[in-house]
Scaffold this active site. Sequence first.
Site, PDB file in Angstrom:
ATOM      1  N   ASP A 256       4.142  -0.458  -7.070  1.00  0.00           N
ATOM      2  CA  ASP A 256       2.859  -0.783  -7.708  1.00  0.00           C
ATOM      3  C   ASP A 256       1.735  -0.007  -7.040  1.00  0.00           C
ATOM      4  O   ASP A 256       0.591  -0.068  -7.476  1.00  0.00           O
ATOM      5  CB  ASP A 256       2.588  -2.294  -7.598  1.00  0.00           C
ATOM      6  CG  ASP A 256       1.332  -2.708  -8.348  1.00  0.00           C
ATOM      7  OD1 ASP A 256       1.218  -2.335  -9.540  1.00  0.00           O
ATOM      8  OD2 ASP A 256       0.458  -3.375  -7.761  1.00  0.00           O
TER       9      ASP A 256
ATOM     10  N   ARG B  58       0.876  -1.181   0.000  1.00  0.00           N
ATOM     11  CA  ARG B  58       0.000   0.000   0.000  1.00  0.00           C
ATOM     12  C   ARG B  58       0.908   1.225   0.000  1.00  0.00           C
ATOM     13  O   ARG B  58       1.929   1.255   0.703  1.00  0.00           O
ATOM     14  CB  ARG B  58      -0.923   0.048   1.224  1.00  0.00           C
ATOM     15  CG  ARG B  58      -2.113  -0.901   1.184  1.00  0.00           C
ATOM     16  CD  ARG B  58      -3.137  -0.538   0.102  1.00  0.00           C
ATOM     17  NE  ARG B  58      -4.283  -1.453   0.081  1.00  0.00           N
ATOM     18  CZ  ARG B  58      -4.387  -2.522  -0.694  1.00  0.00           C
ATOM     19  NH1 ARG B  58      -3.410  -2.832  -1.534  1.00  0.00           N
ATOM     20  NH2 ARG B  58      -5.472  -3.276  -0.667  1.00  0.00           N
TER      21      ARG B  58
ATOM     22  N   GLU C 288      -2.638   7.461  -4.896  1.00  0.00           N
ATOM     23  CA  GLU C 288      -2.998   6.789  -6.151  1.00  0.00           C
ATOM     24  C   GLU C 288      -4.472   6.926  -6.509  1.00  0.00           C
ATOM     25  O   GLU C 288      -4.842   6.781  -7.672  1.00  0.00           O
ATOM     26  CB  GLU C 288      -2.619   5.307  -6.098  1.00  0.00           C
ATOM     27  CG  GLU C 288      -3.456   4.473  -5.138  1.00  0.00           C
ATOM     28  CD  GLU C 288      -3.101   2.993  -5.173  1.00  0.00           C
ATOM     29  OE1 GLU C 288      -1.913   2.669  -5.087  1.00  0.00           O
ATOM     30  OE2 GLU C 288      -4.039   2.169  -5.274  1.00  0.00           O
TER      31      GLU C 288
ATOM     32  N   HIS D 221      -1.005  -0.250  -9.725  1.00  0.00           N
ATOM     33  CA  HIS D 221      -1.734  -1.194  -8.852  1.00  0.00           C
ATOM     34  C   HIS D 221      -2.268  -2.383  -9.662  1.00  0.00           C
ATOM     35  O   HIS D 221      -3.467  -2.646  -9.707  1.00  0.00           O
ATOM     36  CB  HIS D 221      -2.885  -0.481  -8.123  1.00  0.00           C
ATOM     37  CG  HIS D 221      -3.224  -1.138  -6.816  1.00  0.00           C
ATOM     38  ND1 HIS D 221      -3.483  -0.428  -5.666  1.00  0.00           N
ATOM     39  CD2 HIS D 221      -3.326  -2.442  -6.465  1.00  0.00           C
ATOM     40  CE1 HIS D 221      -3.745  -1.263  -4.679  1.00  0.00           C
ATOM     41  NE2 HIS D 221      -3.654  -2.502  -5.146  1.00  0.00           N
TER      42      HIS D 221
HETATM   43  P1  NAD Z   1      -1.616 -11.201   5.180  1.00  0.00           P
HETATM   44  O1  NAD Z   1      -2.632 -10.697   6.143  1.00  0.00           O
HETATM   45  O2  NAD Z   1      -1.612 -12.660   4.835  1.00  0.00           O
HETATM   46  O3  NAD Z   1      -0.139 -10.829   5.700  1.00  0.00           O
HETATM   47  C1  NAD Z   1       0.213  -9.580   6.198  1.00  0.00           C
HETATM   48  C2  NAD Z   1       1.352  -9.795   7.187  1.00  0.00           C
HETATM   49  O4  NAD Z   1       1.819  -8.514   7.586  1.00  0.00           O
HETATM   50  C3  NAD Z   1       0.926 -10.552   8.455  1.00  0.00           C
HETATM   51  O5  NAD Z   1       1.777 -11.662   8.664  1.00  0.00           O
HETATM   52  C4  NAD Z   1       1.055  -9.518   9.545  1.00  0.00           C
HETATM   53  O6  NAD Z   1       1.463 -10.067  10.799  1.00  0.00           O
HETATM   54  C5  NAD Z   1       2.153  -8.620   8.957  1.00  0.00           C
HETATM   55  N1  NAD Z   1       2.239  -7.326   9.602  1.00  0.00           N
HETATM   56  C6  NAD Z   1       1.265  -6.609  10.233  1.00  0.00           C
HETATM   57  N2  NAD Z   1       1.777  -5.486  10.756  1.00  0.00           N
HETATM   58  C7  NAD Z   1       3.097  -5.486  10.455  1.00  0.00           C
HETATM   59  C8  NAD Z   1       4.179  -4.594  10.733  1.00  0.00           C
HETATM   60  N3  NAD Z   1       3.985  -3.494  11.467  1.00  0.00           N
HETATM   61  N4  NAD Z   1       5.398  -4.900  10.267  1.00  0.00           N
HETATM   62  C9  NAD Z   1       5.612  -6.047   9.558  1.00  0.00           C
HETATM   63  N5  NAD Z   1       4.636  -6.931   9.283  1.00  0.00           N
HETATM   64  C10 NAD Z   1       3.391  -6.656   9.712  1.00  0.00           C
HETATM   65  O7  NAD Z   1      -1.793 -10.311   3.882  1.00  0.00           O
HETATM   66  P2  NAD Z   1      -1.301 -10.644   2.400  1.00  0.00           P
HETATM   67  O8  NAD Z   1      -2.390 -11.343   1.670  1.00  0.00           O
HETATM   68  O9  NAD Z   1       0.052 -11.246   2.447  1.00  0.00           O
HETATM   69  O10 NAD Z   1      -1.240  -9.158   1.789  1.00  0.00           O
HETATM   70  C11 NAD Z   1      -0.322  -8.203   2.289  1.00  0.00           C
HETATM   71  C12 NAD Z   1      -0.688  -6.838   1.748  1.00  0.00           C
HETATM   72  O11 NAD Z   1      -0.465  -6.813   0.339  1.00  0.00           O
HETATM   73  C13 NAD Z   1      -2.176  -6.462   1.881  1.00  0.00           C
HETATM   74  O12 NAD Z   1      -2.453  -5.911   3.165  1.00  0.00           O
HETATM   75  C14 NAD Z   1      -2.355  -5.447   0.794  1.00  0.00           C
HETATM   76  O13 NAD Z   1      -2.108  -4.163   1.324  1.00  0.00           O
HETATM   77  C15 NAD Z   1      -1.254  -5.792  -0.215  1.00  0.00           C
HETATM   78  N6  NAD Z   1      -1.805  -6.265  -1.491  1.00  0.00           N
HETATM   79  C16 NAD Z   1      -1.487  -5.589  -2.624  1.00  0.00           C
HETATM   80  C17 NAD Z   1      -1.999  -6.015  -3.847  1.00  0.00           C
HETATM   81  C18 NAD Z   1      -1.673  -5.323  -5.147  1.00  0.00           C
HETATM   82  O14 NAD Z   1      -2.310  -5.600  -6.173  1.00  0.00           O
HETATM   83  N7  NAD Z   1      -0.692  -4.440  -5.200  1.00  0.00           N
HETATM   84  C19 NAD Z   1      -2.840  -7.132  -3.902  1.00  0.00           C
HETATM   85  C20 NAD Z   1      -3.131  -7.806  -2.705  1.00  0.00           C
HETATM   86  C21 NAD Z   1      -2.605  -7.370  -1.513  1.00  0.00           C
END
Ligand code: NAD
Length: 333
Positions: A257, A233, A262, A294
């Site tokens: 991305d 994000r 955005e 994105h």
């Molecule tokens: P997830 O919930 O499986 O994993 C997120 C991880 O981040 C968890 O293990 C959590 O403990 C950890 N976390 C929380 N706070 C933290 C911190 N302060 N420091 C370090 N780690 C921390 O989520 P995911 O499915 O792996 O997705 C991760 C992120 O990717 C989503 O939240 C979303 O913002 C982003 N995303 C982007 C796209 C895109 O198209 N660009 C698509 C999907 C997801």
Amino acid sequence: MRVAVFSSKSYDRQFLEAANGGKHQLMYLEPRLDASTAIAADGALAVCAFVNDHLDAEVLAALARQGVKLVALRCAGFNNVDLAAAKEFGIEIARVPEYSPYSVAEHAVAMMLTLNRKIHRASARVREGNFALEGLLGFDFHGKTVGVVGTGKIGLCFIRIMAGFGCKVLAYDPHPSQDCVDAGARYVELPELLHESDIVSLHCPLTPQTQHLINEQAIATMKHGVMLINISRGGIIDTRAVIRGLKSGIIGSLGLDVYEEEDNLFFRDLSNSMIHDDVFARLLTFPNVVVTGHQAFFTQEALTEIAKITIENLSSFEQNGKAAHPVSVERIA
Ligand code: NAD
């Protein structure tokens, strides 16, 4: 159930129609959901929204007044939703917690390879008949240290790919996972990860704790020439600080991305307009920066799964008054 699908594009319609099979009455609306467009949900019991739709207290109140009971997000992140306000107005929030972590992890790797081997520049040169190699020098990923911030579903996929490249993987997450250790990662504290990594890739959600996690102070501790990848994000990095990092050379290359502002830019064709965002425009002037709009999630497999789970959320809410994958204030507290 009648559903107002905001920010809908041709591909949303294609995949949602295939998953819906006529079960729900889906009204496709191109505009983004915000205070000025919420009225378009009139008559709908549910709203289907995407990453840059505004679901703040004002919008949720307007939706509630019109009888909306469910917001089904067709994404994993829910940082754009005021969950406390949703609870107050009796609106259930549902999301797609997992669709294809591979799609996102693979896009991060695509950015790394592009930046390292300067594919964006090389391709443009070759088209112009310029076959000189000066300026295109890369490095082997093999043996380099990759720091992964956030080791959930996407982080784990990314770690497995990096291990396949022969990289040393450092990880930081307040909730370490044995799967990531088994995949070859070593958990360390964030300062050590930032200090030791040749490449830093962000895979944590945007929360008050991660807002501007990569700021001036963090950048000052990073290796000179570090590659920084953010496909999570935009708000996780302080873009102005990152621009200063690029100018000083601490950040050797940057793959984005996502971008803090955005929602004023992405998911539409602005090629005939002027970009008014000077910070974004400055980013595009660096040869060692690659930005995509994105699109990390944008694979056939991911869109199929997003549509399937979104319809599941709608059907489950219609049948039991509870979405299949709800998000609640309690869950994130
Ligand atoms: P997830 O919930 O499986 O994993 C997120 C991880 O981040 C968890 O293990 C959590 O403990 C950890 N976390 C929380 N706070 C933290 C911190 N302060 N420091 C370090 N780690 C921390 O989520 P995911 O499915 O792996 O997705 C991760 C992120 O990717 C989503 O939240 C979303 O913002 C982003 N995303 C982007 C796209 C895109 O198209 N660009 C698509 C999907 C997801």
